[in-house]
Design a protein around this motif. Structure first.
Motif, PDB file in Angstrom:
ATOM      1  N   ILE A   1       0.844  -1.196   0.000  1.00 16.58           N
ATOM      2  CA  ILE A   1       0.000   0.000   0.000  1.00 16.58           C
ATOM      3  C   ILE A   1       0.877   1.243   0.000  1.00 16.58           C
ATOM      4  N   HIS A   2       0.603   2.085  -0.984  1.00 14.37           N
ATOM      5  CA  HIS A   2       1.281   3.384  -1.119  1.00 14.37           C
ATOM      6  C   HIS A   2       0.366   4.479  -0.601  1.00 14.37           C
ATOM      7  N   TRP A   3       0.954   5.435   0.102  1.00 12.46           N
ATOM      8  CA  TRP A   3       0.214   6.537   0.707  1.00 12.46           C
ATOM      9  C   TRP A   3       0.451   7.763  -0.165  1.00 12.46           C
ATOM     10  N   HIS A   4      -0.419   7.906  -1.161  1.00  9.78           N
ATOM     11  CA  HIS A   4      -0.192   8.808  -2.281  1.00  9.78           C
ATOM     12  C   HIS A   4      -0.160  10.268  -1.824  1.00  9.78           C
TER      13      HIS A   4
ATOM     14  N   TYR B   1       2.756  -0.328   8.588  1.00  9.49           N
ATOM     15  CA  TYR B   1       3.220   0.924   7.984  1.00  9.49           C
ATOM     16  C   TYR B   1       3.173   2.009   9.060  1.00  9.49           C
TER      17      TYR B   1
ATOM     18  N   TYR C   1      -5.457  13.348   0.444  1.00  9.88           N
ATOM     19  CA  TYR C   1      -4.558  12.331  -0.091  1.00  9.88           C
ATOM     20  C   TYR C   1      -5.360  11.051  -0.323  1.00  9.88           C
ATOM     21  N   TRP C   2      -4.687   9.986  -0.710  1.00  8.07           N
ATOM     22  CA  TRP C   2      -5.370   8.699  -0.830  1.00  8.07           C
ATOM     23  C   TRP C   2      -4.332   7.593  -0.743  1.00  8.07           C
ATOM     24  N   TYR C   3      -4.810   6.380  -0.601  1.00  5.77           N
ATOM     25  CA  TYR C   3      -3.909   5.231  -0.532  1.00  5.77           C
ATOM     26  C   TYR C   3      -4.362   4.189  -1.544  1.00  5.77           C
ATOM     27  N   HIS C   4      -3.414   3.395  -2.016  1.00  2.00           N
ATOM     28  CA  HIS C   4      -3.777   2.365  -2.995  1.00  2.00           C
ATOM     29  C   HIS C   4      -2.665   1.327  -3.076  1.00  2.00           C
TER      30      HIS C   4
ATOM     31  N   TYR D   1      -4.556  -2.198  -7.760  1.00  2.00           N
ATOM     32  CA  TYR D   1      -5.540  -1.231  -7.267  1.00  2.00           C
ATOM     33  C   TYR D   1      -6.716  -1.094  -8.227  1.00  2.00           C
TER      34      TYR D   1
ATOM     35  N   ARG E   1      -8.084   0.706  -2.831  1.00  2.00           N
ATOM     36  CA  ARG E   1      -7.822   2.145  -2.829  1.00  2.00           C
ATOM     37  C   ARG E   1      -8.823   2.830  -1.914  1.00  2.00           C
TER      38      ARG E   1
ATOM     39  N   LEU F   1      -7.519   9.394   2.105  1.00  2.00           N
ATOM     40  CA  LEU F   1      -6.749   9.671   3.314  1.00  2.00           C
ATOM     41  C   LEU F   1      -6.757  11.190   3.505  1.00  2.00           C
TER      42      LEU F   1
END
Length: 511
Positions: free
Chosen positions: A82-85, A114, A125-128, A135, A140, A143
């Motif tokens: 998971i990336h925290w965009h 994390y 923001y968002w996560y995916h 995703y 997704r 955030l």
């Protein structure tokens, strides 16, 4: 039977939109059946919903999100990350969540915590998932980091989970089966949509009170399309772009690319009624939702659509606070990135090189002593950047396939000194953001950032199908400083040995 099915579907969609969690939470990633557009399919879900729960935090909070992988459906990827965009991950590059750049995927049956602090960052923001095309199968979610000293707080009355608007594309088959040119089956607005030939799924409804001021947070979580967003009879006053405050800009439509976010203030100063919300993708079927004033009938809006005359132009966005003077002076390093496409293999490339994920994450390579572009894999797509320099990147779009391409830079925001579609340069007050359109064939877009965050950071097209087809590079920023500034923990060190013991997944070719 059909009306009951639609009713149950609608209740499920409302429940999905309402789920929120805090910055310290468990997040289970598992397969589950969903039917956001009336077609039931198995998906990859965070917290059991599509999209996943909204993570809500306050400025300065430390995030501790324990992700547990319970995936088992072999028609899709079963590892995950998971990336925290948009989160910079200062001193926490190992928490960026980018498979094979900053970590190995989390294996099924395992968990990873994390843990990171977003510092002074606030906004939308968002996560995916950042593993393959995962995703696109559902993993997704939004955030939000709230600012207790929001400079625009006096301009709106309401800003909560009900004022988040998510846009995404949806495919009624698993992502490994999607064929180019990857035309979505539907557009989902707050997890609700319709596909051609499908049932008349009830429209998503955004409920508002008359004579109020709302801060809406618009998030494009799509794998491919950009959308033109508008609401009949209402202006949109933009105040935030990709986590950066901007001077108020009044528009009546917003073109939003994959990965981008906007906050806008909407005043409910019109006649109490229902109003269409329009979301027009650059490919696929148009979508609508309903803005419903309290006291108006439970009915579809009247067709009162008018032409938008004040569309957002990125060059009209300007930062609320002065920018670093260093960014506005002559850069230390200029990079020209030429985007290309092979129409035979459907591969994309940058400066003639196709990106493919290395078997060992770039961060682990650096920590193992690799410091030069020649030593770092994937060879030809890792660019070493020195510390504390101003980097200017110009995107030279030499392809017509799939454009315009939205590019996202991990670990940084950047100023956009030349926007796509514009021939002028702004060295005074350009917008700062983290995802930008590179424009159409023959176009240029130019950005600048400062290398103040050691680590490997991905720069890639956020049309996810294009990323997995090679449209990406990695910046190895100040690699000699990474070990000291980005310490890794034992759990991170175990990710690769555990993942590498898994049998490789292979999916039938759909070309």
């Amino acid at each position: 039977m059909f009306p009951l099915y639609v009713f149950l579907f609608f209740l499920a969609s409302l429940q999905s939109h309402a789920v929120t969690i805090g910055p310290v939470s468990d997040l289970i990633v598992a397969n589950g059946d969903v039917c956001p557009d009336g077609f039931t399919r198995s998906a990859v879900l965070a917290g059991g919903t599509n999209p996943g729960p909204t993570i809500m935090a306050q400025k300065g909070d430390t995030f501790k999100i324990n992700v547990t992988n319970k995936l088992s459906n072999e028609s899709m990827l079963t590892g995950t990350s998971i990336h925290w965009h948009g989160i910079f991950q200062h001193h926490s590059n190992q928490m960026d969540g980018t498979a094979f750049v900053t970590q190995c995927p989390i294996a099924p049956g395992h968990s990873f915590l994390y843990e990171f602090n977003a510092g002074d960052q606030v906004g939308t923001y968002w996560y995916h998932s950042h593993y393959g095309d995962q995703y696109c199968d559902g993993l997704r979610g939004p955030l939000i980091i709230y600012d207790p000293h929001d400079p625009y707080r006096s301009l709106y009355d309401i800003d909560d989970e009900s004022t988040i608007i998510t846009l995404m594309d949806w495919y009624n088959i698993p992502s490994p089966q999607v064929q180019e040119p990857a035309v979505p089956d539907s557009v989902l607005i707050n997890s609700v949509g319709r596909y051609d030939g499908g049932p008349d799924v009830p429209f998503a409804v955004i409920d508002v009170q008359p004579r109020k001021r709302y801060r809406f947070r618009l998030v494009n979580m799509a794998c491919k399309p950009n959308y033109i967003f508008s609401i009949d009879g209402h202006n949109l006053t933009i105040i935030e772009v990709d986590g950066q405050y901007v001077k108020p800009l009044i528009v009546d439509s917003i073109q939003i690319y994959a990965g981008q976010r906007y906050s806008f203030i909407l005043e409910t100063n019109q006649t109490v009624d229902n109003y269409w919300v329009h979301v027009h993708p650059e490919l696929g079927t148009n979508a609508t939702a309903i803005l419903r004033y309290a006291g108006s009938p439970n009915a579809d809006p009247k067709n009162r659509t008018t032409l938008n005359s004040a569309a957002l132009n990125e060059t009209n966005l300007h930062p609320l606070s002065p920018l670093s003077s260093r960014l506005l002076q002559e850069p230390d390093i200029k990079l020209d990135l030429v985007l290309g496409f092979n129409s035979t293999t459907f591969d994309f490339f940058i400066n003639g090189v196709y990106y493919t994920s290395p078997s060992v994450p770039v961060l682990l390579q650096i920590l193992s002593g690799a410091m030069t572009a020649a030593d770092l894999a994937p060879n030809g797509t890792v660019y070493v950047l020195p510390r504390n320099k101003v980097i200017e990147i110009s995107f030279n779009t030499d392809i017509i396939a799939g454009d315009p391409h939205p590019f996202h830079l991990h670990g940084h925001s950047f100023i956009v000194v030349r926007s796509a579609g514009s021939s002028g340069y702004n060295y005074v007050d350009p917008v700062m953001r983290d995802t930008v359109s590179a424009g159409s064939s023959g176009d240029y877009a130019t950005i600048r950032f400062i290398t103040d965050n050691p680590g490997p950071w991905f720069l890639h097209c956020h049309i996810n199908w294009h990323l997995t087809e090679g449209l990406a590079i990695v910046f190895a920023e100040a690699p000699e400083d990474v070990a000291a500034s980005q310490p890794v923990n034992d759990a991170w060190k175990q990710l690769c040995p555990i993942f590498n013991r898994l049998p490789q997944q292979h999916f039938p070719s759909v070309d």
